[in-house]
Design a protein around this motif. Structure first.
Motif, PDB file in Angstrom:
ATOM      1  N   GLU A 266     -89.695  99.782  62.897  1.00 55.02           N
ATOM      2  CA  GLU A 266     -89.704 101.225  62.615  1.00 55.02           C
ATOM      3  C   GLU A 266     -88.502 101.920  63.261  1.00 55.02           C
ATOM      4  O   GLU A 266     -87.942 102.852  62.683  1.00 55.02           O
ATOM      5  CB  GLU A 266     -91.020 101.835  63.110  1.00 55.02           C
TER       6      GLU A 266
ATOM      7  N   LEU B 198     -85.749  96.341  54.585  1.00 53.06           N
ATOM      8  CA  LEU B 198     -84.878  97.389  55.126  1.00 53.06           C
ATOM      9  C   LEU B 198     -83.434  97.229  54.666  1.00 53.06           C
ATOM     10  O   LEU B 198     -82.581  98.073  54.972  1.00 53.06           O
ATOM     11  CB  LEU B 198     -84.927  97.380  56.657  1.00 53.06           C
TER      12      LEU B 198
ATOM     13  N   LYS C  44     -81.375 103.637  60.677  1.00 49.14           N
ATOM     14  CA  LYS C  44     -80.677 103.536  59.400  1.00 49.14           C
ATOM     15  C   LYS C  44     -80.769 104.840  58.618  1.00 49.14           C
ATOM     16  O   LYS C  44     -79.830 105.232  57.908  1.00 49.14           O
ATOM     17  CB  LYS C  44     -81.268 102.384  58.577  1.00 49.14           C
TER      18      LYS C  44
ATOM     19  N   ARG D 116     -96.426 104.786  60.081  1.00 51.36           N
ATOM     20  CA  ARG D 116     -95.551 103.905  59.285  1.00 51.36           C
ATOM     21  C   ARG D 116     -95.465 102.523  59.923  1.00 51.36           C
ATOM     22  O   ARG D 116     -95.464 101.503  59.227  1.00 51.36           O
ATOM     23  CB  ARG D 116     -94.146 104.522  59.164  1.00 51.36           C
TER      24      ARG D 116
ATOM     25  N   ARG E  50     -85.530 101.196  61.081  1.00 52.51           N
ATOM     26  CA  ARG E  50     -85.594 102.027  59.878  1.00 52.51           C
ATOM     27  C   ARG E  50     -85.138 103.459  60.166  1.00 52.51           C
ATOM     28  O   ARG E  50     -84.370 104.064  59.393  1.00 52.51           O
ATOM     29  CB  ARG E  50     -87.034 102.038  59.353  1.00 52.51           C
TER      30      ARG E  50
END
Length: 593
Positions: free
Chosen positions: A181, A86, A187, A51, A184
């Motif tokens: 990343e 994001l 979160k 990712r 992310r």
């Protein structure tokens, strides 16, 4: 012909130390094993290198140094877009790229061509900041830079700046992608943070750490609540992401890092050595402000550094995963722990890894005590044997070990210089160089072979006592300046010196066990360190890395010989007739047990 028959206990005694050395090799090198890259389908709360590659592909699709203004601005907008995607609203701090009231800025500007000066005279350095508030104002800052290199193929600040050909996939795409990343994944937890985060993606790092300098100069108040900076850098494309720098008095922050990161690759050797090196990162502007700092970087395949091959197609996905695993481990611990300890303390921590996931650490005061004990033990062995030592042979052994290591190292250095002169290798030392591993491995193997043969021959000739004294004196002499100049790195010599001395002092009945422990410690410390020093210094000074690779051979050989023999070093054999080539003496010499 004489046939030697060994009983089972004899065989076990002889094999115990070699087996321990092999286990030490496996344990030491296991530290360098990289994690497998997680796929895009991995759990959303975990770090996925696949990712994260989307961020690298987006940022590093073209060279984007501050001297390529259009490409630079596209890279800035790409990073802003990553945070926007994001769900965050980043702030861009636009401050002067060049402050002509600062002499070093004026000097850098004067090094640019007339065309480049016209393009950047009034340009800004655009640092991107994202705040993630928590219940507490205590903040950890994650920092990386997004500009790519302005100088190709060298770190020499005296050379003229160019627009650069590096895409910045590793330097510092690794850092940017790891932060994106990680944010992310945090979160995706769906929990309110206990503590706060501040994301800082600086600009102008490659042309004088401008972005970090501007943050500390123009936005210093924004960082009053920051307890910890975690900076991400890269000086290569592959290998582990090392934690290589801390702020001074690191006992609390280093302990925090080691207790929360599952598979760190580090050692107090690294911060101690890095503090003496000319390299700099954004942390050079942050540490003087009194902040607590951790710095992480990969250094493998450094021939890509600041080069056109620092591009997405050369990215090592396992290296990227190792960055991310460490950053996410530490960020998650900080973000969701309302009881995070204070990370300031007096004194430094000494630490090294025994095997993957296991680190030994102790305060600097303990390290000093171990160093003094090692020197006392080494000198004690020599003093105890002083009356029976043949000092001319001791000095001959010192000379024999020294000239072998020095000559092989010098030869490796000359080969490297010759390859550069013939343009078989980059003249700057930086750039793709397929010959480099062969230069290092060839020199190290030849030097190790010559040294091991010399030590074994001396042992068989009845000069084991003199050889032991020579090696202990050399090690003790080397420990003193290392403890003074690079205290965090001293364990590399202190512990082998101590274990060699203890093996010599141990009663015969327990010597195989003590020798096995000594062999394990020597190998587990030196195996990853030799490879690390090679990665750090071989590009321009392969002779240094070859010399360092030869250093552990003599003490290890003596430990193995002592642990596997029924005889003491002084009774290792008999010499008669002609003298050794390395230490001529008058008349026959006979050694007795």
């Amino acid at each position: 012909m004489t046939t030697h028959r060994f009983s089972a206990p004899d065989l076990a005694r002889r094999l115990l130390a070699p087996i321990a050395a092999l286990l030490g090799l496996v344990a030491g090198l296991s530290v360098l094993i990289l994690p497998s890259p997680a796929p895009t389908t991995a759990d959303p709360t975990t770090f996925s290198a696949e990712r994260a590659m989307a961020s690298i592909n987006r940022l590093a699709d073209e060279p984007h140094s501050v001297l390529r203004r259009e490409a630079h601005d596209r890279a800035r907008d790409d990073v802003v877009g990553m945070f926007t995607d994001l769900g965050y609203t980043p702030t861009v701090h636009s401050d002067p790229l060049f402050d002509f009231s600062i002499p070093e800025d004026k000097e850098t500007f004067d090094m640019l061509s007339t065309e480049q000066q016209a393009a950047v005279k009034d340009a800004t350095a655009d640092t991107i900041v994202v705040d993630v508030p928590g219940k507490s104002e205590r903040t950890m800052a994650l920092m990386a830079h997004y500009d790519s290199a302005t100088v190709e193929g060298t770190e020499n600040d005296e050379q003229s700046y160019s627009s650069g050909t590096s895409h910045g996939a590793a330097d510092d795409g690794y850092g940017v992608a790891a932060i994106i990343e990680t944010l992310r994944a945090i979160k995706a937890e769906g929990r309110q943070p206990e503590n706060s985060l501040k994301i800082v993606i600086t600009d102008g790092e490659e042309i004088g750490l401008v972005g970090a300098r501007n943050e500390m100069r123009h936005h210093r108040a924004d960082y009053d609540t920051v307890d910890l900076f975690l900076n991400l850098e890269a000086r290569g494309m592959s290998g582990p992401a090392f934690m290589f720098e801390t702020s001074p008095n690191n006992s609390a922050v280093a302990g925090y890092f080691l207790s929360h990161v599952k598979q760190p690759v580090t050692g107090s050797l690294l911060p101690s050595l890095y503090a003496r090196m000319p390299n700099t990162t954004d942390m050079a502007k942050v540490i003087p402000e009194g902040f607590t700092v951790l710095n992480i970087a990969a250094i493998g395949e450094a021939d890509h550094y600041h080069h056109a091959t620092d591009a997405p197609r050369y990215v090592n996905h396992s290296t990227l995963q190792h960055y991310g695993d460490q950053v996410l481990d530490l960020t998650r611990a900080w973000t969701f722990d309302g009881q995070t300890p204070t990370l300031t303390a007096n004194g430094d921590l000494h630490f090294f890894q025994l095997w993957r996931g296991m680190t030994v650490s102790y305060p600097a005061t303990v390290g000093t005590g171990l160093g003094c004990l090692a020197i006392i033990a080494a000198l004690g062995v020599v003093v105890v044997q002083a009356r029976s030592l043949r000092w001319k042979r001791v000095l001959g052994t010192v000379w024999g070990l020294t000239w072998r290591a020095a000559s092989v190292s010098a030869a490796a250095g000359l080969v490297q210089l010759g390859a550069m002169a013939m343009k078989w290798a980059p003249e700057t030392g930086i750039g793709p160089n397929p010959l480099l591993p062969w230069m290092f491995a060839g020199g190290a193997l030849i030097g190790a072979g010559l040294t091991a043969h010399f030590v074994v021959r001396r042992w068989k000739e009845g000069l084991g006592q003199e050889t032991l004294a020579a090696v202990l004196l050399l090690l003790a002499a080397a420990c003193v300046p290392l403890m003074v100049l690079l205290p965090g790195a001293a364990y590399v010599l202190v512990l082998p010196t101590l274990t060699l001395a203890l093996t010599a002092l141990a009663p015969q009945r327990v010597r195989p066990v003590v020798g096995a422990l000594a062999a394990f410690i020597m190998v587990v410390i030196f195996a990853p360190t030799v490879l690390l020093i090679h990665e750090l210094l071989s590009l321009s000074a392969v002779w240094v890395t070859v010399f360092f690779a030869i250093v552990p051979v003599a003490p290890l050989a003596l430990v193995l010989l002592q642990a596997g023999s029924r005889r003491t070093a002084s009774g290792a054999g008999t010499v008669s007739g002609s003298a050794s080539d390395d230490a001529p003496v008058a008349g026959p010499v006979t050694a007795t047990a």
